[in-house]
Design an enzyme around this catalytic site. Structure first.
Site: not given
Length: 544
Positions: A203, A209, A264-265, A350, A381, A509
């Site tokens: 954005k 990152e 964002g999510r 979050e 399993h 951060k």
């Protein structure tokens, strides 16, 4: 309203009914399946194996009323600034309400802006699929590399994996998120610079990152092309920062905007979903939006006990806050949904991993559980031993489609048999008497058999929700995602927290920005705790 007092009252209800088993609730109510099952389009959600009865649901409904659930739900859809700590509206639902004519945010009709971006996406996708988007050697681009992180990665990556049967022939898609150089390096080894399109999803166009990976991709491209003007052919952006995208070399017409009222999510419905549209086709992306819009309508209109997201939230609230369960498993019995639990981890933890109420008061009750999972039958399993016989109860959602995209022999029947058997076993368990009867036919002495009994007993009474779909197509997937989004909102209202900020992401951060120069410049003396200082010195030594 004093939330702590109301929750304490609900805890007394929980204690009153703690002795009732799910099986007894099932056996003693002939209408339980009808009352505890909700059908929506090609999805059935069965809540009957949850530890809930009519009295508990009535108490929870009353609590939801006390929390002003209906009023607060409406506030989100109408664009009120329910994200109070950032003074923002929360309007991911508007992104899929494309037939709505008007919704004002700061006196701007955002529906016009949404339609403009969708049209921009549709036109770009059409040119891409027609082979008109070409690279520096005039070959059509056919490999997509999405560079983002968090919601700019998890959502579109999960959807592209889930809708793999609908991928356009000849198109490949990759996702890069980790700042670990291995991620971008390994991805670029799979790419031809002549035919690769990079989508930079940030954005602000400053996400550390994402921009680190974007700069590495840019350098890799220029090492092959050696012409900065060609950046404009191979790089596009989903961003609001036109100045920085322009400085990077991206054309303004290849910048797809989105808004601060899209978290964002919750952003895969926006231009963040461009990799989905490019990989599967814009018509499939539109079906995804339609499925979510249909779930929005259901969430807004269905009565609480026949409202899938509300019932999911009430179950989670009961299990977590009132019964003390600290984990929740999501178990998709569908290989294409293998990334769904990871997507939901961000969506739920979050959003609702908070320890203060909206007004800043500390919370003395449990909010979001830890969410995890992986596809069945692999998970059977690995960690199902703990689900069945562990010392703590882990409520679980099971998700399965009846129809497979890859019908092969009796595979799907075996898959269905496994998922149905697991929910039945988690509810019923196995008593010591049943174990003894089974052991009677086995070799060995009575003493040896008796020693085995305790090891083979299953307590049962482990709550599960079954989500059964006819088939996982784009519309159904859109509904599933929106269902969990609205579960998050409902739980946030019940817990009196802001589900739409994420301040807990920021502290690490901030410290990383301070540590980075200390790692790279040996003349700087680290200014941290003794452990961190020692590790910085070790990293410097080993880097040399």
């Amino acid at each position: 309203m004093n939330y702590s007092e109301h929750i304490q009252m609900l805890r007394s209800v929980a204690e009153k009914f703690s002795a009732q088993s799910i099986r007894s609730l099932m056996d003693n109510d002939a209408q339980r399946i009808e009352k505890m099952t909700v059908d929506f389009a090609d999805i059935r959600v069965d809540f009957s194996k949850q530890r809930l009865n009519d009295d508990i649901l009535l108490a929870l409904e009353h609590f939801a009323d006390e929390c002003r659930f209906i009023e607060k739900r409406q506030a989100m859809f109408e664009g009120e600034r329910i994200n109070s700590t950032e003074n923002r509206a929360v309007l991911h639902t508007a992104l899929r309400s494309v037939h709505r004519q008007e919704l004002l945010v700061d006196s701007v009709n955002i529906m016009d802006e949404i339609r403009d971006v969708l049209q921009q996406m549709e036109q770009f996708c059409a040119r891409f699929h027609q082979g008109h988007i070409c690279g520096y050697t005039n070959k059509p681009l056919k490999t997509i590399v999405n560079i983002g992180i968090g919601g700019s990665d998890l959502g579109p990556k999960m959807v592209c994996a889930a809708l793999k049967p609908y991928h356009k022939k000849g198109i490949e898609v990759h996702f890069v998120s980790n700042v670990d150089g291995t991620h971008i390096a390994e991805t670029l080894r799979l790419c031809n610079p002549e035919t690769t399109l990079f989508i930079i999803a940030s954005k602000t166009f400053t996400t550390e990152e994402t921009m680190t990976n974007a700069r590495s991709a840019r350098q890799w491209f220029l090492e092959h092309c050696n012409n900065e003007e060609m950046i404009a052919r191979h790089f596009i952006a989903v961003s609001t920062n036109i100045a920085l995208t322009d400085a990077f070399g991206i054309r303004k017409e290849h910048v797809f905007r989105f808004w601060d009222w899209v978290g964002g999510r919750f952003s895969l419905w926006s231009a963040i979903g461009l990799p989905i549209a490019l990989t599967c086709g814009f018509e499939i992306f539109s079906e995804l939006l339609s499925g979510a819009e249909a779930m929005d309508a259901h969430f807004r209109s269905a009565p609480l006990r026949k409202n899938i997201p509300v019932m999911m939230a009430l179950c989670a609230f009961w299990n977590t806050t009132l019964c003390g369960e600290k984990n929740h498993a999501v178990l998709p019995y569908d290989e294409y949904l293998r990334l769904f639990p990871a997507f939901l981890q961000q969506l739920e933890m979050e959003s609702n991993g908070k320890s203060v109420q909206i007004d800043g008061e500390s919370i003395d009750y449990q909010t979001s559980p830890s969410l995890w999972g992986q596809p069945g039958t692999d998970s059977q399993h690995s960690f199902f031993q703990l689900l069945h016989q562990g010392t703590h109860t882990i409520p679980a959602d099971f998700i399965v489609a009846v129809q497979s995209h890859n019908p092969l022999g009796d595979h799907q029947y075996r898959l269905l048999a496994n998922v149905l058997a697991q929910t039945e076993a988690l509810m019923n368990g196995k008593t010591a008497d049943t174990v003894r009867q089974e052991l009677m036919t086995m070799p060995g002495t009575m003493e040896e058999k008796e020693q085995l009994v305790a090891h083979k007993v299953f307590e049962g009474n482990r709550p599960t929700t079954m989500i059964m779909c006819k088939k996982i197509d784009a519309r159904t997937l859109g509904s599933l995602i929106a269902m969990y989004e609205h579960k998050v909102l409902t739980l946030g209202i019940l817990w009196n927290i802001n589900s739409f900020d994420q301040w807990g992401v920021e502290l690490g951060k901030q410290l990383a920005k301070k540590i980075l120069p200390e790692l790279m410049d040996t003349t700087l003396e680290p200014q941290h705790d003794a452990s961190t200082n020692a590790l910085i010195h070790l990293a410097r030594a080993w880097s040399e």
